[in-house]
Design a protein around this motif. Structure first.
Motif, PDB file in Angstrom:
ATOM      1  N   SER A 137       0.833  -1.213   0.000  1.00  0.00           N
ATOM      2  CA  SER A 137       0.000   0.000   0.000  1.00  0.00           C
ATOM      3  C   SER A 137       0.860   1.253   0.000  1.00  0.00           C
ATOM      4  CB  SER A 137      -0.923   0.017   1.217  1.00  0.00           C
ATOM      5  OG  SER A 137      -1.839  -1.040   1.152  1.00  0.00           O
ATOM      6  N   VAL A 138       1.958   1.222   0.749  1.00  0.00           N
ATOM      7  CA  VAL A 138       2.882   2.361   0.776  1.00  0.00           C
ATOM      8  C   VAL A 138       3.428   2.601  -0.630  1.00  0.00           C
ATOM      9  CG1 VAL A 138       5.134   3.150   1.630  1.00  0.00           C
ATOM     10  CG2 VAL A 138       3.497   2.126   3.209  1.00  0.00           C
ATOM     11  N   VAL A 139       3.823   1.506  -1.295  1.00  0.00           N
ATOM     12  CA  VAL A 139       4.363   1.612  -2.652  1.00  0.00           C
ATOM     13  C   VAL A 139       3.304   2.160  -3.605  1.00  0.00           C
ATOM     14  CG1 VAL A 139       5.213   0.290  -4.629  1.00  0.00           C
ATOM     15  CG2 VAL A 139       6.046  -0.231  -2.333  1.00  0.00           C
ATOM     16  N   THR A 140       2.122   1.578  -3.568  1.00  0.00           N
ATOM     17  CA  THR A 140       1.056   1.993  -4.486  1.00  0.00           C
ATOM     18  C   THR A 140       0.690   3.457  -4.275  1.00  0.00           C
ATOM     19  OG1 THR A 140       0.180  -0.251  -4.535  1.00  0.00           O
ATOM     20  CG2 THR A 140      -1.302   1.496  -5.242  1.00  0.00           C
ATOM     21  N   GLU A 141       0.561   3.853  -3.020  1.00  0.00           N
ATOM     22  CA  GLU A 141       0.218   5.249  -2.721  1.00  0.00           C
ATOM     23  C   GLU A 141       1.278   6.207  -3.265  1.00  0.00           C
ATOM     24  OE1 GLU A 141      -0.320   8.129   1.167  1.00  0.00           O
ATOM     25  OE2 GLU A 141      -0.718   5.990   1.388  1.00  0.00           O
ATOM     26  N   ALA A 142       2.538   5.862  -3.070  1.00  0.00           N
ATOM     27  CA  ALA A 142       3.617   6.740  -3.553  1.00  0.00           C
ATOM     28  C   ALA A 142       3.637   6.790  -5.073  1.00  0.00           C
ATOM     29  CB  ALA A 142       4.959   6.260  -3.018  1.00  0.00           C
ATOM     30  N   LEU A 143       3.412   5.641  -5.712  1.00  0.00           N
ATOM     31  CA  LEU A 143       3.468   5.622  -7.174  1.00  0.00           C
ATOM     32  C   LEU A 143       2.264   6.317  -7.805  1.00  0.00           C
ATOM     33  CD1 LEU A 143       4.856   2.032  -7.845  1.00  0.00           C
ATOM     34  CD2 LEU A 143       6.100   4.202  -7.807  1.00  0.00           C
ATOM     35  N   VAL A 144       1.100   6.178  -7.172  1.00  0.00           N
ATOM     36  CA  VAL A 144      -0.083   6.876  -7.685  1.00  0.00           C
ATOM     37  C   VAL A 144       0.109   8.388  -7.575  1.00  0.00           C
ATOM     38  CG1 VAL A 144      -2.519   7.351  -7.159  1.00  0.00           C
ATOM     39  CG2 VAL A 144      -1.720   4.995  -7.318  1.00  0.00           C
ATOM     40  N   ASN A 145       0.783   8.803  -6.526  1.00  0.00           N
ATOM     41  CA  ASN A 145       1.020  10.232  -6.300  1.00  0.00           C
ATOM     42  C   ASN A 145       2.461  10.632  -6.616  1.00  0.00           C
ATOM     43  OD1 ASN A 145      -1.642  10.779  -5.181  1.00  0.00           O
ATOM     44  ND2 ASN A 145      -0.971   9.530  -3.451  1.00  0.00           N
ATOM     45  N   ILE A 146       3.044   9.991  -7.599  1.00  0.00           N
ATOM     46  CA  ILE A 146       4.465  10.205  -7.885  1.00  0.00           C
ATOM     47  C   ILE A 146       4.772  11.657  -8.238  1.00  0.00           C
ATOM     48  CG2 ILE A 146       4.376   9.565 -10.335  1.00  0.00           C
ATOM     49  CD1 ILE A 146       7.183   8.670  -7.827  1.00  0.00           C
ATOM     50  N   PHE A 173       7.496  17.630  -4.163  1.00  0.00           N
ATOM     51  CA  PHE A 173       7.898  18.010  -2.812  1.00  0.00           C
ATOM     52  C   PHE A 173       9.175  17.303  -2.354  1.00  0.00           C
ATOM     53  CE2 PHE A 173       3.390  19.113  -2.844  1.00  0.00           C
ATOM     54  CZ  PHE A 173       3.436  20.399  -2.333  1.00  0.00           C
ATOM     55  N   SER A 174       9.815  16.588  -3.270  1.00  0.00           N
ATOM     56  CA  SER A 174      11.077  15.883  -2.985  1.00  0.00           C
ATOM     57  C   SER A 174      10.981  15.009  -1.723  1.00  0.00           C
ATOM     58  CB  SER A 174      12.239  16.878  -2.833  1.00  0.00           C
ATOM     59  OG  SER A 174      12.408  17.623  -4.019  1.00  0.00           O
ATOM     60  N   THR A 175       9.934  14.196  -1.667  1.00  0.00           N
ATOM     61  CA  THR A 175       9.731  13.335  -0.490  1.00  0.00           C
ATOM     62  C   THR A 175      10.074  11.876  -0.785  1.00  0.00           C
ATOM     63  OG1 THR A 175       7.385  13.066  -1.045  1.00  0.00           O
ATOM     64  CG2 THR A 175       7.950  14.833   0.518  1.00  0.00           C
ATOM     65  N   GLU A 176      10.927  11.655  -1.788  1.00  0.00           N
ATOM     66  CA  GLU A 176      11.308  10.282  -2.117  1.00  0.00           C
ATOM     67  C   GLU A 176      11.929   9.564  -0.924  1.00  0.00           C
ATOM     68  OE1 GLU A 176      11.945  12.602  -6.023  1.00  0.00           O
ATOM     69  OE2 GLU A 176      12.332  12.946  -3.892  1.00  0.00           O
ATOM     70  N   GLU A 177      12.794  10.280  -0.199  1.00  0.00           N
ATOM     71  CA  GLU A 177      13.470   9.664   0.952  1.00  0.00           C
ATOM     72  C   GLU A 177      12.460   9.331   2.054  1.00  0.00           C
ATOM     73  OE1 GLU A 177      16.307   7.837   3.088  1.00  0.00           O
ATOM     74  OE2 GLU A 177      16.548   8.563   1.040  1.00  0.00           O
ATOM     75  N   LYS A 178      11.518  10.226   2.276  1.00  0.00           N
ATOM     76  CA  LYS A 178      10.480   9.978   3.290  1.00  0.00           C
ATOM     77  C   LYS A 178       9.645   8.757   2.903  1.00  0.00           C
ATOM     78  CE  LYS A 178       6.419  12.060   5.382  1.00  0.00           C
ATOM     79  NZ  LYS A 178       5.435  13.124   5.268  1.00  0.00           N
ATOM     80  N   GLU A 179       9.274   8.656   1.639  1.00  0.00           N
ATOM     81  CA  GLU A 179       8.492   7.504   1.165  1.00  0.00           C
ATOM     82  C   GLU A 179       9.303   6.210   1.283  1.00  0.00           C
ATOM     83  OE1 GLU A 179       5.279   7.406   0.342  1.00  0.00           O
ATOM     84  OE2 GLU A 179       5.169   9.533   0.797  1.00  0.00           O
ATOM     85  N   PHE A 180      10.575   6.316   0.965  1.00  0.00           N
ATOM     86  CA  PHE A 180      11.439   5.137   1.069  1.00  0.00           C
ATOM     87  C   PHE A 180      11.559   4.693   2.528  1.00  0.00           C
ATOM     88  CE2 PHE A 180      15.653   3.054   1.244  1.00  0.00           C
ATOM     89  CZ  PHE A 180      15.386   2.004   0.369  1.00  0.00           C
ATOM     90  N   GLN A 181      11.679   5.650   3.438  1.00  0.00           N
ATOM     91  CA  GLN A 181      11.781   5.316   4.864  1.00  0.00           C
ATOM     92  C   GLN A 181      10.488   4.681   5.378  1.00  0.00           C
ATOM     93  OE1 GLN A 181      13.061   8.904   6.832  1.00  0.00           O
ATOM     94  NE2 GLN A 181      15.177   8.665   6.123  1.00  0.00           N
ATOM     95  N   LYS A 182       9.332   5.153   4.906  1.00  0.00           N
ATOM     96  CA  LYS A 182       8.064   4.521   5.289  1.00  0.00           C
ATOM     97  C   LYS A 182       8.049   3.059   4.844  1.00  0.00           C
ATOM     98  CE  LYS A 182       4.660   7.073   3.644  1.00  0.00           C
ATOM     99  NZ  LYS A 182       3.427   7.832   3.397  1.00  0.00           N
ATOM    100  N   TYR A 183       8.539   2.821   3.632  1.00  0.00           N
ATOM    101  CA  TYR A 183       8.586   1.457   3.104  1.00  0.00           C
ATOM    102  C   TYR A 183       9.566   0.603   3.912  1.00  0.00           C
ATOM    103  CZ  TYR A 183       8.935  -2.319  -0.323  1.00  0.00           C
ATOM    104  OH  TYR A 183       8.925  -3.537  -0.944  1.00  0.00           O
ATOM    105  N   GLN A 184      10.706   1.181   4.249  1.00  0.00           N
ATOM    106  CA  GLN A 184      11.695   0.442   5.039  1.00  0.00           C
ATOM    107  C   GLN A 184      11.129   0.046   6.402  1.00  0.00           C
ATOM    108  OE1 GLN A 184      15.230   3.021   4.893  1.00  0.00           O
ATOM    109  NE2 GLN A 184      16.302   1.259   4.027  1.00  0.00           N
TER     110      GLN A 184
END
Length: 183
Positions: free
Chosen positions: A123-132, A138-149
């Motif tokens: 779900s974390v992945v899908t949410e980030a990719l839908v809202n890529i 907002f340059s939140t790639e690292e934040k999204e990656f940390q949520k996934y981790q």
């Protein structure tokens, strides 16, 4: 059996690394990459294709067939040599199978927990990719990656717990094997 535990732990680490690398790769792509890709397809690749690849990399089909053949052949041979000895062996096998039967519910519960947590990670992945576009804007790639981790950490903890239980089960099986050998 300790090597089995180490092997299982290593396989789980490799699986986690594969998940992280794939997701990190998706987050690092330009927005244009997603213009020509289906987000559901990418999420499915992470969820199913990568899992299949990990399962395939850990499968030992030849070893499994050899064990089944040896098991069947041993029973036939023992019956021909001494039906009494086969009876004693079967009596010794009962506790072994009892141990395995008793642990199966616990192992099933851990697998259920892991699958639920995999769904949450997906779900974390899908949410980030839908809202890529928003993620990139907002340059939140690292934040999204940390949520996934964090989600992967929970899965990994369950996987380690499962490895420990499998290790203890192997010790128990080997103990019963030794008792069978002595008898």
């Amino acid at each position: 059996c300790f090597t089995g535990y180490l092997q299982s732990s290593m396989i789980r680490k490799i699986g986690r690394k594969m998940d992280e690398d794939f997701y990190s790769s998706l987050l690092s792509k330009d927005v244009e990459y997603y213009d020509t890709r289906n987000v559901g397809d990418l999420s499915t690749k992470l969820k199913h294709d990568l899992r299949s690849l990990k399962d395939l990399s850990t499968m030992d089909m030849a070893g499994m067939f050899a064990k089944i053949f040896t098991f069947i052949w041993s029973f036939i041979f023992m019956y021909r040599v001494s039906p009494k000895l086969l009876g004693i062996l079967l009596l010794c096998l009962i506790p072994r199978f009892g141990l395995m039967w008793g642990v199966k519910d616990f192992v099933r519960d851990i697998h259920k927990s892991m699958n639920k947590k995999r769904g949450e990670a997906g779900s974390v992945v899908t949410e980030a990719l839908v809202n890529i576009r928003t993620v990139k804007a907002f340059s939140t790639e690292e934040k999204e990656f940390q949520k996934y981790q964090k989600k992967l950490d929970l899965i990994y903890q369950d996987a380690l717990s499962l490895s420990k239980k499998e290790f203890l089960m192997t010790i128990g099986r080997n103990l019963f094997k030794t008792i069978q050998f002595i008898v």
